[in-house]
Motif scaffolding. Structure first.
Motif, PDB file in Angstrom:
ATOM      1  N   UNK A 161      27.842  32.507  47.180  1.00  0.00           N
ATOM      2  CA  UNK A 161      26.510  32.460  47.354  1.00  0.00           C
ATOM      3  C   UNK A 161      25.737  31.719  46.195  1.00  0.00           C
ATOM      4  N   UNK A 162      25.815  32.129  44.839  1.00  0.00           N
ATOM      5  CA  UNK A 162      25.260  31.598  43.913  1.00  0.00           C
ATOM      6  C   UNK A 162      25.351  29.907  43.633  1.00  0.00           C
ATOM      7  N   UNK A 163      26.705  29.552  44.203  1.00  0.00           N
ATOM      8  CA  UNK A 163      27.141  28.277  44.171  1.00  0.00           C
ATOM      9  C   UNK A 163      26.549  27.715  45.115  1.00  0.00           C
ATOM     10  N   UNK A 164      26.282  28.358  46.414  1.00  0.00           N
ATOM     11  CA  UNK A 164      25.457  27.645  47.473  1.00  0.00           C
ATOM     12  C   UNK A 164      23.993  27.363  47.048  1.00  0.00           C
ATOM     13  N   UNK A 165      23.316  28.377  46.330  1.00  0.00           N
ATOM     14  CA  UNK A 165      22.166  27.956  45.906  1.00  0.00           C
ATOM     15  C   UNK A 165      21.942  27.069  44.784  1.00  0.00           C
ATOM     16  N   UNK A 166      22.892  26.863  44.042  1.00  0.00           N
ATOM     17  CA  UNK A 166      22.874  25.610  43.103  1.00  0.00           C
ATOM     18  C   UNK A 166      23.109  24.344  43.775  1.00  0.00           C
ATOM     19  N   UNK A 167      23.895  24.304  44.818  1.00  0.00           N
ATOM     20  CA  UNK A 167      24.184  23.296  45.415  1.00  0.00           C
ATOM     21  C   UNK A 167      22.979  22.844  46.217  1.00  0.00           C
ATOM     22  N   UNK A 168      22.256  23.753  46.853  1.00  0.00           N
ATOM     23  CA  UNK A 168      21.033  23.559  47.553  1.00  0.00           C
ATOM     24  C   UNK A 168      20.118  22.813  46.602  1.00  0.00           C
ATOM     25  N   UNK A 169      19.957  23.353  45.379  1.00  0.00           N
ATOM     26  CA  UNK A 169      19.063  22.761  44.532  1.00  0.00           C
ATOM     27  C   UNK A 169      19.436  21.425  44.309  1.00  0.00           C
ATOM     28  N   UNK A 170      20.782  21.049  43.966  1.00  0.00           N
ATOM     29  CA  UNK A 170      21.102  19.524  43.851  1.00  0.00           C
ATOM     30  C   UNK A 170      20.787  18.632  44.728  1.00  0.00           C
ATOM     31  N   UNK A 171      20.962  19.340  46.101  1.00  0.00           N
ATOM     32  CA  UNK A 171      20.981  18.491  47.110  1.00  0.00           C
ATOM     33  C   UNK A 171      19.543  18.301  47.755  1.00  0.00           C
ATOM     34  N   UNK A 198      32.891  20.096  43.316  1.00  0.00           N
ATOM     35  CA  UNK A 198      33.178  20.331  41.893  1.00  0.00           C
ATOM     36  C   UNK A 198      32.433  19.444  40.826  1.00  0.00           C
ATOM     37  N   UNK A 199      32.312  18.049  41.212  1.00  0.00           N
ATOM     38  CA  UNK A 199      31.296  17.282  40.343  1.00  0.00           C
ATOM     39  C   UNK A 199      29.705  17.664  40.300  1.00  0.00           C
ATOM     40  N   UNK A 200      29.242  18.113  41.535  1.00  0.00           N
ATOM     41  CA  UNK A 200      28.002  18.716  41.430  1.00  0.00           C
ATOM     42  C   UNK A 200      27.842  20.143  40.618  1.00  0.00           C
TER      43      UNK A 200
END
Length: 486
Positions: A161-171, A198-200
């Motif tokens: 879930x933490x990675x999902x929040x980071x990905x949402x921020x990047x995307x 992985x790169x994100x």
């Protein structure tokens, strides 16, 4: 072209058929995975905030209800969500926790380990208490973090879930960026890796961003922004104070990866936009509204858009303070100007001591004792109240008319009459002095009958005396009677 060149080898036909099969398989898989999906019914929203921060009114606005009903403890409501494109609808559950700290134990019923990944959290603060905004946000974020630590969450799930929040921020992309790859607002990081997660994850986040990643979608809502007009007119707030508050709120949102809304249910500002944003974050509905920072009472900052460079634009209006100054030192609670007048508390004095004091005051003032009725050999009591002054000479065995008599009006004549009865010896009927005889009537009038003519005059005098008695019975007390009435 030679005929031999037009003949396709068997291997080429096999490659072409395989490519067509792969194409159709990908289309079928896409339709299966995305085309027929129903709106999930497990999604929910948890609303946290202090009492009187507008939680109930905000939820009623999202529901489209005109008359909100306020409860206590942990309230439950739902929002009807409809997808017109797929002709589907569902219910979004909404939990509203009471602002009292004693109700924090009810959080497990709303946010459990099973509902963790399906929950979006709304933190509410109100513009009617600007001095408490930052403190309340930090308090409820701390309550939420402590509750998550107590839950028996799977480590891999929470990390995902933490990675999902980071990905949402990047995307995050500005509306229109996906159609214009050359847009200057498009982040350069999106061109790296072409979707490689992985790169994100290896891309560093901007300064002060997601330093407190709870793994939850969070939206900060500042309610009752129409009260800004009162702050400006009554409390003398200027753009400096409002910008100082906004930059602190936005820095808090950066730390938790939260979106920011300034709303006013009274003026219907950003309420519909909040509903659309929630359905976008929870169900993936399209959302095309960019960030709004022009109107100070209708700010909207989506998660992933903000950074410290954009926040620093607000520093330009700050002349008497610095951005890093303590929030409570610059935004202070105003002292109430209206003085509340309270009635002094009165202690009831004991009855006897009060009466003793009154008696001493009367004696010190030289007040005479209450007059008493003085009647010689009379059974009348001296308890009558009104003062009736009689003036005349004292006669033995009769009412002393020279004294002040406390009797109701007209009763002095009766006293004189009964005194005469007491001083006369009893007589037989028909004899002189009997009741109803001329002598008795003469005694009532104070005269002595000597002749027949005088007897007749005495009878008429007795009748007149009785008439005066009946007429004076209705006179008010305290009227002075002359001695001739006797």
């Amino acid at each position: 072209m030679s005929p031999t060149s037009e003949v396709m080898s068997p291997e080429g036909k096999l490659d072409e058929n395989a490519e067509k099969e792969n194409l159709w398989s990908s289309i079928l898989n896409d339709v299966q995975n995305h085309g027929n999906q129903k709106l999930p019914s497990c999604k929910q929203v948890l609303v946290l905030g202090d009492n009187e921060s507008g939680k109930t009114t905000l939820v009623a606005k999202l529901q489209g209800v005109e008359d909100p009903k306020k409860g206590s403890g942990l309230e439950y409501a739902y929002i009807d969500v409809r997808d017109d494109y797929r002709d589907d609808h569902t219910r979004l559950s909404v939990w509203v926790l009471d602002g009292d700290q004693g109700h924090a134990d009810l959080l497990p019923f709303a946010l459990s380990a099973e509902s963790f990944e399906h929950t979006l959290v709304i933190l509410t603060v109100t513009m009617t208490a600007p001095w408490a905004i930052l403190e309340q946000l930090q308090h409820w974020a701390s309550v939420l973090a402590d509750h998550l630590d107590k839950l028996k969450l799977d480590i891999d799930l929470r990390q995902a879930r933490r990675q999902h929040i980071v990905k949402m921020w990047h995307d995050y992309m500005e509306p229109g960026d996906e159609l214009d790859p050359s847009s200057p607002m498009k982040r350069s990081s999106r061109n790296l890796g072409d979707g490689d997660e992985d790169n994100e994850e290896s891309i560093p986040l901007p300064e002060a961003t997601l330093t407190n990643n709870l793994g939850l979608d969070i939206v900060v809502v500042v309610t009752k922004t129409d009260y800004m007009q009162v702050l400006e007119k009554v409390e003398d707030y200027r753009d400096e104070q409002l910008d100082f508050m906004q930059q602190w709120i936005r820095r808090f949102c950066l730390q938790y990866g939260a979106a920011l809304f300034y709303t006013s249910a009274k003026e219907d500002k950003n309420c519909d936009l909040l509903y659309k944003y929630l359905t976008h974050r929870i169900y993936g509905f399209p959302f095309r509204t960019p960030a709004l920072v022009v109107e100070k009472d209708a700010v909207f900052i989506p998660a992933g858009w903000d950074n410290m460079k954009k926040i620093s634009i607000l520093y330009e209006s700050m002349t008497s303070c610095k951005p890093d100054d303590y929030y409570g030192d610059f935004i202070m609670q105003q002292v109430t100007r209206k003085t509340i007048s309270r009635e002094p508390e009165i202690t009831v004095e004991e009855e006897q001591s009060f009466l003793v004091k009154q008696q001493q005051l009367l004696l010190s003032a030289g007040a005479a004792p209450p007059p008493m009725i003085r009647v010689s050999d009379s059974p009348l009591r001296a308890g009558a109240a009104s003062k009736v002054n009689y003036r005349g000479q004292n006669m033995p065995g009769k009412l002393d008319c020279s004294k002040t008599v406390n009797t109701p009006g007209g009763e002095g004549v009766l006293a004189n009459f009964f005194n005469s009865l007491l001083n006369k010896k009893p007589a037989s009927p028909g004899t002189p002095g009997a009741v109803g005889s001329p002598k008795m009537a003469a005694a009532a009038t104070g005269a002595t009958p000597d002749t027949e003519k005088e007897k007749e005059a005495m009878r008429s005098g007795a009748a007149a005396a009785l008439d005066r008695l009946s007429s004076r019975a209705v006179k008010p007390s305290g009227v002075d009677f002359d001695a001739s009435d006797c």
